[in-house]
Design a protein around this motif. Structure first.
Motif, PDB file in Angstrom:
ATOM      1  N   ASP A  43       2.938   0.336   5.594  1.00  0.00           N
ATOM      2  CA  ASP A  43       3.245   0.496   4.176  1.00  0.00           C
ATOM      3  C   ASP A  43       2.101  -0.113   3.380  1.00  0.00           C
ATOM      4  O   ASP A  43       1.744  -1.280   3.576  1.00  0.00           O
ATOM      5  N   VAL A  44       1.504   0.680   2.484  1.00  0.00           N
ATOM      6  CA  VAL A  44       0.290   0.258   1.789  1.00  0.00           C
ATOM      7  C   VAL A  44       0.529  -0.934   0.867  1.00  0.00           C
ATOM      8  O   VAL A  44      -0.249  -1.891   0.857  1.00  0.00           O
ATOM      9  N   SER A  46       2.843  -3.375   0.757  1.00  0.00           N
ATOM     10  CA  SER A  46       3.193  -4.664   1.368  1.00  0.00           C
ATOM     11  C   SER A  46       2.306  -5.037   2.545  1.00  0.00           C
ATOM     12  O   SER A  46       2.185  -6.202   2.900  1.00  0.00           O
ATOM     13  N   GLY A  47       1.692  -4.042   3.184  1.00  0.00           N
ATOM     14  CA  GLY A  47       0.925  -4.300   4.399  1.00  0.00           C
ATOM     15  C   GLY A  47       1.794  -4.455   5.637  1.00  0.00           C
ATOM     16  O   GLY A  47       1.299  -4.865   6.684  1.00  0.00           O
ATOM     17  N   ARG A  48       3.081  -4.107   5.549  1.00  0.00           N
ATOM     18  CA  ARG A  48       3.963  -4.250   6.707  1.00  0.00           C
ATOM     19  C   ARG A  48       3.720  -3.133   7.728  1.00  0.00           C
ATOM     20  O   ARG A  48       3.750  -1.954   7.395  1.00  0.00           O
ATOM     21  N   ILE A  49       3.451  -3.502   8.976  1.00  0.00           N
ATOM     22  CA  ILE A  49       3.338  -2.536  10.061  1.00  0.00           C
ATOM     23  C   ILE A  49       4.752  -2.109  10.444  1.00  0.00           C
ATOM     24  O   ILE A  49       5.559  -2.921  10.888  1.00  0.00           O
ATOM     25  N   LEU A  50       5.049  -0.832  10.290  1.00  0.00           N
ATOM     26  CA  LEU A  50       6.392  -0.318  10.530  1.00  0.00           C
ATOM     27  C   LEU A  50       6.577   0.193  11.954  1.00  0.00           C
ATOM     28  O   LEU A  50       7.709   0.258  12.457  1.00  0.00           O
ATOM     29  N   TYR A 272      13.222   5.903   7.052  1.00  0.00           N
ATOM     30  CA  TYR A 272      13.863   4.707   7.594  1.00  0.00           C
ATOM     31  C   TYR A 272      13.372   3.389   7.005  1.00  0.00           C
ATOM     32  O   TYR A 272      13.996   2.349   7.212  1.00  0.00           O
ATOM     33  N   TYR A 273      12.231   3.419   6.268  1.00  0.00           N
ATOM     34  CA  TYR A 273      11.715   2.183   5.668  1.00  0.00           C
ATOM     35  C   TYR A 273      11.352   2.401   4.198  1.00  0.00           C
ATOM     36  O   TYR A 273      10.199   2.234   3.798  1.00  0.00           O
ATOM     37  N   TYR A 298       9.123  -4.299  -0.923  1.00  0.00           N
ATOM     38  CA  TYR A 298       8.921  -4.377   0.524  1.00  0.00           C
ATOM     39  C   TYR A 298       9.717  -3.264   1.206  1.00  0.00           C
ATOM     40  O   TYR A 298      10.848  -2.960   0.800  1.00  0.00           O
ATOM     41  N   PRO A 299       9.149  -2.639   2.236  1.00  0.00           N
ATOM     42  CA  PRO A 299       9.881  -1.595   2.955  1.00  0.00           C
ATOM     43  C   PRO A 299      10.942  -2.217   3.857  1.00  0.00           C
ATOM     44  O   PRO A 299      10.632  -3.056   4.706  1.00  0.00           O
TER      45      PRO A 299
END
Length: 397
Positions: A43-44, A46-50, A272-273, A298-299
């Motif tokens: 996710d761009v 937040s930077g969260r790797i999904l 899903y996110y 945030y996702p």
């Protein structure tokens, strides 16, 4: 007596197996697979790797390298500069935009040829212009990688050609890099362009470039970013798409089915996110006169919203931060893991006006503001040019 003990044990096991407190239940989106050897979905915002497969394994990345080349050039070069094509850049092997020896082109225009047509001649010319030499530019690329938090990557050239054994990056690192680069409006504009016409000093007609990235036409909401291929790296692809205000990036390395896999992973991420607002700028912090200084989304998968918690700490009134306007910090956790810290201000503070423009984070719990390389780009460039103005014989010695 024995029967009663056995009965008690059975019920204890049943409760242990099936009873989980609702506040600790974790969401579990369905599994998904691809043909890629290495893959990452991020996710761009937040930077969260999904999602990832071998996400931290360094691999060959072919022309995905040019994502780093482009962002370093944009941040450290002057877009209106004329870039002159040297003997080293002219006729560079592999994909090309067919620049002539001695030809001059605006850096901004050449970046389109770099990203849309994957010109290796453009990559070399840009590197020499911005870094003073290819070696100087590669140094800048690796410094940028460190600042972003690309811990499993090393760059040895600006094009991605299979030159030497050390040129590698992981899928997760490339996802982080692309998420960072997409924050730059110049980069975003270039990689989302389908057709570009650029003045051609050698002919009466303009250069006309068509973007090699088929995802721009295949997937609704697609807005970038780069294709890549060499015989050793195989098919590599980075794509991005935006829906409902959320932008996702997919990276696949060595994937024979990349177009289909990217569509599948992007759909998976959006479904899903979805991006959810966790803290809104201007919200009052309970028990204080202070307000949240920066919005944060945030996702979150289904059920994860209940795992979000917040912790507030107030700034010492005698500290420098307090005198500069900060009144506290709100730390935001997902399942007890820190994902972001946002500042608290007085609601009338002037710092509220610009607070959304700072902070971009890849490592959870650690915010990255403007990097030194970006802020002092010109100084870095001059220093690096000085460092690498050796003759070839001096360098090999």
């Amino acid at each position: 007596m024995k029967k009663r003990v056995i009965h008690s044990i059975i019920w204890t096991l049943i409760i242990a197996l099936f009873w989980t407190p609702l506040g600790q239940a974790e969401a579990s989106p369905p599994g998904i697979d691809t043909k890629a050897v290495g893959a990452s979905l991020i996710d761009v915002e937040s930077g969260r790797i999904l999602y990832n497969v071998k996400g931290d394994i360094p691999m060959r990345i072919a022309s995905l390298t040019k994502i780093m080349t482009a962002i370093v050039a944009i941040e450290n070069g002057k877009l209106t500069d004329k870039v002159k094509v040297s003997k080293n850049a002219f006729g560079k092997e592999g994909s090309s935009i067919y620049l002539k020896l001695g030809e001059e082109m605006r850096l901004h225009d050449m970046l389109y040829g770099l990203m849309m047509r994957s010109g290796n001649d453009a990559a070399t010319a840009i590197a020499e212009h911005v870094g003073g030499s290819v070696e100087g530019f590669v140094y800048m690329m690796n410094e940028k990688a460190k600042m972003i938090g690309m811990d499993h990557s090393n760059f040895t050239n600006p094009s991605g050609l299979d030159e030497g054994e050390g040129h590698r990056a992981s899928a997760n690192d490339m996802a982080k890099l692309t998420a960072y680069a997409l924050k730059n409006p110049v980069f975003q504009e270039i990689v989302s362009t389908k057709i570009k016409k650029v003045p051609n000093p050698n002919e009466k007609w303009n250069y006309t470039w068509f973007n090699k990235n088929k995802m721009l036409s295949l997937f609704e909401g697609a807005d970038g970013v780069k294709t890549g291929y060499t015989k050793l790296a195989k098919r590599c692809l980075v794509s991005s798409a935006t829906r409902n205000g959320q932008q996702l990036v997919v990276v696949t390395l060595d994937d024979p089915n990349d177009w289909a896999d990217h569509a599948k992973l992007l759909q998976y991420g959006f479904k899903y996110y979805p991006l959810q607002l966790v803290a809104a700028k201007g919200d009052t912090v309970e028990g204080s006169p202070w307000v949240v200084g920066r919005s944060f989304s945030y996702p979150l998968a289904e059920g994860e919203a209940g795992l979000v918690s917040k912790k507030v700490s107030f700034t010492d009134a005698a500290s420098t931060d307090y005198r500069l306007g900060e009144r506290g910090i709100m730390q935001i956790y997902l399942n007890q893991k820190l994902i972001r810290s946002v500042p608290l201000y007085d609601k009338t503070s002037t710092r509220m006006q610009a607070s959304d423009q700072s902070a971009f984070s890849f490592k959870e719990g650690k915010a990255y503001t403007e990097t030194l390389l970006s802020r002092y780009g010109l100084i870095c460039r001059l220093l690096i040019q000085k460092l690498f103005t050796f003759s070839k014989s001096e360098w090999t010695d």
